[in-house]
Structures are given as structure tokens and as C-alpha cells.
Design an enzyme around this catalytic site. Structure first.
Site, mmCIF file in Angstrom:
data_model
loop_
_atom_site.group_PDB
_atom_site.id
_atom_site.type_symbol
_atom_site.label_atom_id
_atom_site.label_comp_id
_atom_site.label_asym_id
_atom_site.label_seq_id
_atom_site.Cartn_x
_atom_site.Cartn_y
_atom_site.Cartn_z
ATOM 1 N N ASP A 293 1.327 -0.949 8.961
ATOM 2 C CA ASP A 293 0.086 -1.175 9.598
ATOM 3 C C ASP A 293 -0.615 -2.481 9.239
ATOM 4 O OD1 ASP A 293 -2.423 -0.354 11.052
ATOM 5 O OD2 ASP A 293 -3.263 0.787 9.143
ATOM 6 N N PHE A 467 -5.999 0.149 12.608
ATOM 7 C CA PHE A 467 -5.304 1.307 13.395
ATOM 8 C C PHE A 467 -3.905 0.854 14.337
ATOM 9 C CE2 PHE A 467 -10.008 2.176 13.887
ATOM 10 C CZ PHE A 467 -10.005 2.719 12.594
ATOM 11 N N HIS A 468 -3.123 0.318 13.660
ATOM 12 C CA HIS A 468 -1.774 -0.040 14.190
ATOM 13 C C HIS A 468 -0.533 0.490 13.201
ATOM 14 C CE1 HIS A 468 -4.038 -4.104 15.605
ATOM 15 N NE2 HIS A 468 -4.273 -2.947 16.281
ATOM 16 N N PRO A 469 -0.500 1.703 13.417
ATOM 17 C CA PRO A 469 0.641 2.343 12.728
ATOM 18 C C PRO A 469 1.974 2.262 13.353
ATOM 19 C CG PRO A 469 -0.608 4.061 13.471
ATOM 20 C CD PRO A 469 -1.376 2.876 13.719
#
Length: 552
Positions: A293, A467-469
Site C-alpha cells: 500500500d 487506499f492503494h492495496p
């Protein structure tokens, strides 16, 4: 209740919408697209400046949260994922970043053959219609419109100029030849509306007779016969339905839900599956591992002039902005407010940028809460290639039960060291003459936080997920014991099963994830159809010639 299709796609998000469009294009294949969420019709999703609403609404968001994170003083961070057609492209910040060319070259070095920059650039070009991008490097006829803001607020240009004054380059198109530098940020907004994957890809595809979309459909498990995926069992309106696929089951359900569905279907680390009460069908240790992330902090500064967004947060101002948008799709409602940005390297010896700036002409949290009382501005900043890795693991065989999500943030000491460097470099940029007419006191971290220990404490207390999994079904060589899919996105050791979304990224790209997720859908669709890949590009990205000896 059963039915048979050529392809079944789980997840109508960014990659899933692209794949549904491309597979249905020639009319030869019968396709079922399953989505647990529902419609994206409504101002809270379609109005760009309302971006903080859908990601905080249970109607549109899965509502995931991480386990308590030891590196963040035991805090649990929210992990929004879109539960709506368009998926996370319908609830995200609409920032459009391809990633750096070297990200994809590294993918190939890590075993993802055929996914180097020269291979993926043609797919980025195929998906885009770029408005204002660099000729030759950008697409001009794709479904996704990529635009730029109007830069009406003077803080945008002041921030870009401050970057130049600090000694960094200015780039005319960070999605083109040169990512490194400061410049205008691009957004997936078209004619004042969020241009999600649902608007760009899915709506045109749904006009075709051979694509069926089922909303409110919860995928329960993959149907498996031996080592072949034969379909999907899902629930809808209280009914349990088994749909069969003669060609492929395609998971495009997100970096959280794709590994979860594999796991509850018996595909994953056998030890972890048994611990959750799941009987293993196919032992694949990498499923759910390699979770990555972007972590960031909001560095906020008081604005001495009444030009920031903070003065427009009252009910009357919001009402007027909303009315203009409803009537004309224009004004402050028609932008995501991220109109300026920067990509820099943290130190000499780093070949390409590893720090990203989202600049916002306001001082407010990403979720719309806790705004500064007065005028302010901020950047979202953090290291873009952190070394820490986490995992997604099942708690039980129940497909409705949220999996264990553990990012393991800042577990590698290098990540904190890099984060402290981000804070110090940002403070230097904020001290440049271009921002002097606007810059008041530092709201946060605050001038009392000067030592490494003080800054580290601030980061542990205040860092938030971008919010970049991604990374939980890693693409790699078949002899890599932790690879989950091969270079064609096929699950290793299984037939008839593909994963194509951000979960397959071996390494997190240098930027926001929506653009590379769309590219993944485009490229995966060609693999699924057996098409020849698009011819590789011979364009070479700009790399700072002094990168080995200079930080800027």
C-alpha cells in the site's frame, strides 16, 4: 439454479469492467459479470468534488479495516473498496497516474515476462483519450477521458513554482516521457463527471446482447473439478446460483476480495486454510501474501490569503457549488481539487521518483472530516516504494466474513527513515519564495516536531492509507514459489482460472492504482481472447542523467 457462459467475471470494478467490454466486443462470447454492489447513479458518486462521500458510505464501500498496526501505535486503518459498478473507480479520488516506466521494467525483472514498460505502454495508450498530454506518449481514442483542472486557484501554480525554485524539474506530462518533477495533475473526469470504469467501459458494453450483469450478487466460491475452475457459486436475492464457465472464470474483485475468494474456495497456503477451517484444494502459498500500500501524511500549512477551499465548506457555499454542478456540470463541483502534483527522488542513487505529492488548496482530511478552522493548504506525501509487506488471510470458510487484513506498515526500518526524509524535503519546498505570500504557520506536523524521533512519532500517530492495496496474487515465473499467476494472469497450477486486477502487481507502482488497474484489464483481455499482444513500444522514458550523484 444453473446457467452456462463462456466467461464469468467476478467484480465489475476497474479491471472487470474493461475485461467485460473487451470480451463482449465481437459478440462471439456469452459473458456473465457478477457484482455485489449496485448502481452508481446519484450525485454523491458522479460529482467529482463529493469524493469523500461514497468511500464513507456502506452503500458503495465494503467497509474493510486493517488489523491493529503495530507500526502505527496500534491503530486500525480503514481500507475502502468499491462495492458498486465501477468498483473503486466509482469511489476513488479520480487521480490518474500510470506509474513510472521503471515500475513495469521491474515487474519483468521480478518474473512477469511481457509486462515491461515497452509492453504495457501500448495498452495505456489504448485505454486513454488524453486531453493535454504529450504527443506520441498518450492515447487519443480510448474509452477513458483523462483531463486537467483549470488551475483557477493561485495556490496550484505557486506550489509548482516552489518545486522549481527548490531545484526540481517541471514536467509538462508526468504520464508521458518524464514523470520526475512538478506539474499539473491529471484526473479521470469528463465534462464535469467522474469518468469511472462504469461510465467509460461498462455502460457501452451493457448495450450488447451477449453480456449479462448481475448486481447484488455475492460470489461464494469458485466451482472446481480436480484442478480446473468450472464456474462460480453466488448468492442473489436469497437464492444460491451455480453458473458454469466453459472457458475461464476471471477474478477481478480487488486486492482484498480476489485472494479471499481463492482462499474460501480452497486455493492458497494449505496451512493457513486449514487453520481457518477450509479444506485445501490447491496449495498455492503466495495467495494473500505480498500485500502492499501507499502510506501518507497530510502536511498542512495555514494560508495567509482567503483563497483556500476551507472558506467554501459552509452549508451555503456547498449548496451553491452543488447547484452549479447539477445544472451545468461546472464550477468547484466539477474537479477533484488535486490539480497540481510532484514526483521527486528522495536521495542521490535513486534512479526514479520514490516520493509523490498530491497538492490540495485546502487543509482537510481526505474523508472530509476535521477541517482546519481558517484558510490552509496541504500536500499528501509519503514514500512510494515501501519495503514492508502484509497479508490477507481467511478467518473461516464463510465467504461473508471479512478476512484478516494486515498491512504491517513501517515494519521495515527503512520505511520510517524514508518517511522522515519526505517531511524534511517537503518543508524545504514550502519555504520557497513562490509560497511566501500564502504560507503562515505549519499546522501539522507543527514546528515543534523537528528531531527524527519527534517526526517519527507524528508519522505513527497520523499516517493514513492512500487506499492503494495491491500485490496479493502476485504475478511471476512459474518456478517462483510465491507467484500466484503467470504472465498470462492464469492461476499457476489451475486450468480455467484467471486473476486480473491490482492484486497481481508484483510491486506497487509509483502513483495511484486506477490507471495500472485499467491497463491490466486491457492486457488481460487480450490474453483471455488469445489475441497477439500489441506491438511493443520503442519509446524511452526520461531518467535524470545525474541520478547517481544528485538528489535533484
Amino acid at each position: 439454479m444453473t446457467d452456462t457462459y463462456d466467461y464469468i467475471i467476478v467484480g465489475a470494478g476497474s479491471a472487470g469492467s474493461v475485461i467485460a467490454n473487451r470480451l463482449s466486443e465481437d459478440g462471439r462470447h456469452k459473458i456473465l459479470l457478477l457484482e455485489y454492489g449496485g448502481t452508481d447513479i446519484g450525485p454523491f458518486i458522479q460529482m467529482p468534488s463529493a469524493l469523500s462521500y461514497p468511500m464513507n458510505m456502506s452503500t458503495y464501500d465494503w467497509g474493510f479495516a486493517s488489523q491493529p498496526e503495530p507500526g502505527l501505535d496500534g491503530r486500525s486503518l480503514v481500507t475502502p473498496r468499491g462495492k458498486v459498478i465501477g468498483g473503486s473507480s466509482s469511489i476513488n479520488g479520480m487521480v490518474y497516474v500510470r506509474g513510472h516506466a521503471r515500475d513495469f521494467d521491474t515487474w519483468e525483472d521480478m518474473g512477469a515476462a511481457g509486462w515491461a514498460y515497452r509492453h504495457v505502454l501500448p495498452y495505456f495508450k489504448r485505454l486513454e483519450t488524453s486531453h493535454g498530454g504529450q504527443d506520441g506518449w498518450r492515447g487519443t481514442g480510448g474509452p477513458l477521458h483523462v483531463t486537467r483542472g483549470k488551475l483557477h486557484n493561485p495556490l496550484y501554480k505557486a506550489f509548482i513554482e516552489a518545486g522549481r525554485q527548490a531545484g526540481y524539474p517541471v514536467t509538462s506530462d508526468y504520464n508521458g516521457e518524464q514523470q520526475e518533477g512538478f506539474g499539473e495533475m491529471e484526473m479521470s473526469i469528463w465534462r464535469g463527471r467522474r469518468w469511472s470504469a462504469a461510465n467509460a467501459y461498462l455502460r457501452p458494453a451493457l448495450k450488447r446482447h451477449n453480456l449479462k450483469l448481475e448486481t447484488g450478487a455475492l460470489a461464494r466460491r469458485i466451482l472446481i473439478d480436480g484442478k480446473r475452475a468450472t464456474g462460480v457459486e453466488y448468492q442473489r436475492n436469497g437464492d444460491t446460483i451455480k453458473a458454469h464457465a466453459t472457458r475461464q472464470v476471471v477474478l477481478a474483485a480487488s486486492a482484498i476480495n480476489s485472494p479471499r475468494l481463492l482462499q474460501v474456495s480452497g486455493i492458497g497456503n494449505a496451512e493457513h486454510l486449514r487453520a481457518a477451517g477450509i479444506e485445501p484444494v490447491h496449495d498455492l502459498p503466495g495467495v494473500g501474501e505480498n500485500l502492499q500500500d501507499h502510506l501518507e501524511v497530510y502536511m498542512q500549512v495555514e494560508c495567509l490569503q482567503p483563497v483556500s477551499l476551507n472558506s467554501r465548506l459552509g452549508l451555503i457555499s456547498k449548496g451553491m457549488i452543488g447547484l452549479e454542478w447539477l445544472l451545468f456540470k461546472s464550477g468547484l463541483g466539477a474537479t477533484n481539487h488535486f490539480e497540481a502534483c510532484g514526483f521527486i527522488r528522495s536521495k542521490a542513487g535513486v534512479e526514479y521518483p520514490d516520493i509523490q505529492y498530491h497538492f490540495l488548496p485546502g487543509a482537510i482530511r481526505y474523508d472530509g472530516k476535521a477541517a482546519f478552522r481558517g484558510d490552509g493548504f496541504q500536500v499528501h506525501v509519503g514514500p512510494n516504494r515501501m519495503k514492508s509487506r502484509g497479508y490477507i488471510r481467511p478467518r473461516s470458510p464463510d465467504p461473508r466474513e471479512t478476512p484478516e487484513i494486515f498491512f504491517n506498515y513501517l515494519s521495515d526500518p527503512q520505511d520510517m527513515e524514508d518517511f522522515i526524509t519526505c517531511i524534511r524535503l517537503t518543508r524545504e519546498i514550502f519555504e520557497q519564495p513562490a509560497l511566501a505570500p500564502f504560507k503562515g504557520h505549519e499546522i501539522q506536523p507543527g514546528t515543534d516536531r523537528q528531531s527524527d524521533d519527534d517526526i517519527a512519532a507524528f508519522i505513527r500517530e497520523h499516517a493514513e492509507s492512500a487506499f492503494h492495496p495491491c500485490g496479493t496474487c502476485k504475478m511471476g515465473a512459474k518456478d517462483d514459489p510465491m507467484a500466484v499467476v503467470d504472465e498470462h494472469c492464469r492461476v499457476i497450477g489451475m486450468d480455467g482460472l484467471t486473476v486480473a486486477d491490482s492484486s497481481i502487481f508484483p510491486l506497487i507502482p509509483n502513483g495511484n492504482l486506477n490507471a495500472p488497474s485499467l491497463m491490466t484489464g486491457e492486457k488481460a483481455a487480450d490474453h483471455l481472447l488469445g489475441n497477439d499482444p500489441l506491438p511493443p513500444s520503442n519509446l524511452e522514458p526520461w531518467i535524470n542523467p545525474d541520478w547517481q550523484t544528485s538528489q535533484r
